[in-house]
Scaffold this motif. Sequence first.
Motif, PDB file in Angstrom:
ATOM      1  N   UNK A  72       0.825  -1.209   0.000  1.00 32.47           N
ATOM      2  CA  UNK A  72       0.000   0.000   0.000  1.00 32.47           C
ATOM      3  C   UNK A  72       0.865   1.268   0.000  1.00 32.47           C
ATOM      4  N   UNK A  73       0.603   2.158  -0.950  1.00 35.37           N
ATOM      5  CA  UNK A  73       1.353   3.416  -1.052  1.00 35.37           C
ATOM      6  C   UNK A  73       0.371   4.578  -0.910  1.00 35.37           C
ATOM      7  N   UNK A  74       0.604   5.443   0.063  1.00 31.68           N
ATOM      8  CA  UNK A  74      -0.235   6.632   0.268  1.00 31.68           C
ATOM      9  C   UNK A  74       0.257   7.749  -0.651  1.00 31.68           C
ATOM     10  N   UNK A 129      -1.264  17.095   7.933  1.00 26.94           N
ATOM     11  CA  UNK A 129      -0.888  15.687   8.053  1.00 26.94           C
ATOM     12  C   UNK A 129      -0.562  15.091   6.684  1.00 26.94           C
ATOM     13  N   UNK A 130      -1.453  15.302   5.711  1.00 26.50           N
ATOM     14  CA  UNK A 130      -1.266  14.625   4.423  1.00 26.50           C
ATOM     15  C   UNK A 130      -0.290  15.347   3.497  1.00 26.50           C
ATOM     16  N   UNK A 131       0.102  16.587   3.844  1.00 30.63           N
ATOM     17  CA  UNK A 131       1.043  17.305   2.985  1.00 30.63           C
ATOM     18  C   UNK A 131       2.455  17.353   3.578  1.00 30.63           C
ATOM     19  N   UNK A 132       2.547  17.097   4.889  1.00 26.48           N
ATOM     20  CA  UNK A 132       3.842  17.274   5.554  1.00 26.48           C
ATOM     21  C   UNK A 132       4.130  16.186   6.576  1.00 26.48           C
ATOM     22  N   UNK A 133       3.183  16.006   7.498  1.00 30.94           N
ATOM     23  CA  UNK A 133       3.402  15.108   8.645  1.00 30.94           C
ATOM     24  C   UNK A 133       3.805  13.700   8.235  1.00 30.94           C
ATOM     25  N   UNK A 134       3.107  13.146   7.255  1.00 32.00           N
ATOM     26  CA  UNK A 134       3.360  11.762   6.847  1.00 32.00           C
ATOM     27  C   UNK A 134       4.797  11.545   6.377  1.00 32.00           C
ATOM     28  N   UNK A 135       5.405  12.584   5.811  1.00 30.57           N
ATOM     29  CA  UNK A 135       6.768  12.445   5.279  1.00 30.57           C
ATOM     30  C   UNK A 135       7.767  12.111   6.378  1.00 30.57           C
ATOM     31  N   UNK A 136       7.394  12.413   7.639  1.00 28.18           N
ATOM     32  CA  UNK A 136       8.310  12.129   8.747  1.00 28.18           C
ATOM     33  C   UNK A 136       8.163  10.711   9.284  1.00 28.18           C
ATOM     34  N   UNK A 137       7.033  10.050   8.960  1.00 26.58           N
ATOM     35  CA  UNK A 137       6.798   8.709   9.512  1.00 26.58           C
ATOM     36  C   UNK A 137       7.017   7.593   8.502  1.00 26.58           C
ATOM     37  N   UNK A 138       6.936   7.923   7.208  1.00 23.41           N
ATOM     38  CA  UNK A 138       7.079   6.897   6.165  1.00 23.41           C
ATOM     39  C   UNK A 138       8.191   7.301   5.211  1.00 23.41           C
ATOM     40  N   UNK A 139       8.824   6.328   4.532  1.00 24.27           N
ATOM     41  CA  UNK A 139       9.765   6.702   3.471  1.00 24.27           C
ATOM     42  C   UNK A 139       9.008   7.573   2.461  1.00 24.27           C
ATOM     43  N   UNK A 158      -0.146  14.791  15.486  1.00 18.60           N
ATOM     44  CA  UNK A 158       0.694  13.582  15.447  1.00 18.60           C
ATOM     45  C   UNK A 158      -0.099  12.274  15.578  1.00 18.60           C
ATOM     46  N   UNK A 159      -1.206  12.298  16.318  1.00 23.19           N
ATOM     47  CA  UNK A 159      -2.003  11.070  16.478  1.00 23.19           C
ATOM     48  C   UNK A 159      -2.635  10.682  15.137  1.00 23.19           C
ATOM     49  N   UNK A 160      -3.210  11.660  14.456  1.00 23.15           N
ATOM     50  CA  UNK A 160      -3.803  11.387  13.141  1.00 23.15           C
ATOM     51  C   UNK A 160      -2.714  10.961  12.147  1.00 23.15           C
ATOM     52  N   UNK A 161      -1.554  11.602  12.241  1.00 19.61           N
ATOM     53  CA  UNK A 161      -0.458  11.257  11.332  1.00 19.61           C
ATOM     54  C   UNK A 161      -0.113   9.775  11.492  1.00 19.61           C
ATOM     55  N   UNK A 162      -0.005   9.326  12.730  1.00 24.66           N
ATOM     56  CA  UNK A 162       0.307   7.919  13.012  1.00 24.66           C
ATOM     57  C   UNK A 162      -0.760   6.996  12.451  1.00 24.66           C
ATOM     58  N   UNK A 163      -2.009   7.398  12.676  1.00 23.45           N
ATOM     59  CA  UNK A 163      -3.156   6.598  12.242  1.00 23.45           C
ATOM     60  C   UNK A 163      -3.151   6.432  10.717  1.00 23.45           C
ATOM     61  N   UNK A 164      -2.939   7.532   9.987  1.00 21.70           N
ATOM     62  CA  UNK A 164      -2.947   7.441   8.518  1.00 21.70           C
ATOM     63  C   UNK A 164      -1.691   6.721   8.022  1.00 21.70           C
ATOM     64  N   UNK A 165      -0.560   6.996   8.683  1.00 18.08           N
ATOM     65  CA  UNK A 165       0.690   6.345   8.271  1.00 18.08           C
ATOM     66  C   UNK A 165       0.572   4.822   8.384  1.00 18.08           C
ATOM     67  N   UNK A 166      -0.229   4.354   9.339  1.00 17.17           N
ATOM     68  CA  UNK A 166      -0.349   2.904   9.550  1.00 17.17           C
ATOM     69  C   UNK A 166      -1.072   2.222   8.382  1.00 17.17           C
ATOM     70  N   UNK A 167      -1.698   3.019   7.510  1.00 14.88           N
ATOM     71  CA  UNK A 167      -2.423   2.433   6.372  1.00 14.88           C
ATOM     72  C   UNK A 167      -1.496   2.094   5.211  1.00 14.88           C
ATOM     73  N   UNK A 168      -0.305   2.710   5.172  1.00 19.17           N
ATOM     74  CA  UNK A 168       0.559   2.516   4.010  1.00 19.17           C
ATOM     75  C   UNK A 168       1.986   2.179   4.394  1.00 19.17           C
ATOM     76  N   UNK A 169       2.754   1.711   3.404  1.00 20.13           N
ATOM     77  CA  UNK A 169       4.173   1.426   3.633  1.00 20.13           C
ATOM     78  C   UNK A 169       5.060   2.574   3.160  1.00 20.13           C
ATOM     79  N   UNK A 170       4.542   3.347   2.202  1.00 27.65           N
ATOM     80  CA  UNK A 170       5.316   4.465   1.630  1.00 27.65           C
ATOM     81  C   UNK A 170       4.399   5.672   1.476  1.00 27.65           C
TER      82      UNK A 170
END
Length: 396
Positions: free
Chosen positions: A19-21, A154-164, A128-140
């Motif tokens: 899964x890729x976000x 979250x979807x424009x910036x935050x996720x970049x810190x939790x996923x490749x 950060x909680x939402x970022x974690x939650x959405x990040x858990x849906x994808x691998x990248x």
Amino acid sequence: MFKTLDDLISDRHGLAGKPVLVREDLNVPIHEGQVSDDTRLRSAMPTLAELADHGAKVLVLAHFGRPNGKVDPEFTLRPIAEALGEVMGRHVGFLASPDRHAIDVLEPGSITVLENSRYYPGEEKNDPVLTKQIASLGDFYVNDAFSAAHRAHVTTEGLAHLLPAFAGRAMEAELKALEAALGKPEHPVAAVVGGAKVSTKLDVLTHLVGKVDHLIIGGGMANTFLAARGVDVGKSLCEHDLADTANAILDAADKANCIVHLPYDVVVAKEFGANVPCHTANVHEVAADEMILDIGASAVEALSDVLKTCRTLVWNGPLGAFEYPPFDTATVALARTAAALTREGTLVSVAGGGDTVAALNHAGVADDFSFVSTAGGAFLEWMEGKVLPGVKALEA
Ligand code: ADP
Ligand code: MG
């Protein structure tokens, strides 16, 4: 530097079934229930198709309108997912409440739009909680939405810190074009800044004088500069209270060896509208009851000669009230010169801004420019020299 889809698709990762976000800009205009301009859907297409063709489970993240952190059926992405499917000529699914289980059962190579990211109160707070939650849906995480990159959500910036994190194809093209225009441009560089008011583009002007060799000022904002230099601009649109600011910009340009070009002939009329009586005048001959609505033919000719000596052009803002012919004349003429020089290969030309894009389309030359950005606010912030959080996060 940032990673692109080339890095993501390399064998090492093995995308099949993963899964890729992907953050896209699907905030399209809707008229009577139909998508009235599908430009944004088309620019999302290459990245989504490429990832799906490599077997990824593509999960599209996007916002639509301003539901302000609440579930509001008026702003559902469901019909836009359908329109995206039509544009792409392949099935695009939709998930109203995505969870890991729903994603596990998706087919490799599928494309699925997830519901409006702004339904979540945490999205615009970069929670950060939402970022974690959405990040858990994808691998990248792939960010393909330059137009949203001036916001740290979250979807424009935050996720970049939790996923490749990787830049999508549209993001990559935009960043490369902008880098070529103002990051490390070939000199001489010219900037055209036009539009209605100096006040909306103060930071743009201030940043550009330190960056470019020629600053071409047109549109209503040229009147403010002319007035600051003691020219009587009659009843032209003019911000007289910004005279000191305008003069400070001219002084800064002088110190930075940036040549500022103001028009010396202009087209004036007594009223604002299409095909009203008008004539060309020297800037020192504008009558008290006249307003400047375009720059004159001699000025355009001189500016064309300037562009012929340049290697790079960045353009924001029309030179006149282009919505009302014949006050589109200078904008169309200079745009055609820039387009011709680009076709001949002597000029790299990058333009952006809502009215600027409309003006270039009106002149029939948008496709001849090296790059035309439809990113609006993000494009302007980039012209101001600001670091966009969404871009910075990709580079980290
Ligand atoms: P962009 O959307 O490309 O950033 P702006 O919104 O800053 O551009 O400016 C576009 C507007 O400026 C247009 O509506 C145009 O009519 C107006 N404009 C340009 N020149 C003049 C002028 N001389 N007098 C009044 N309005 C002008
Ligand atoms: Mg505008």
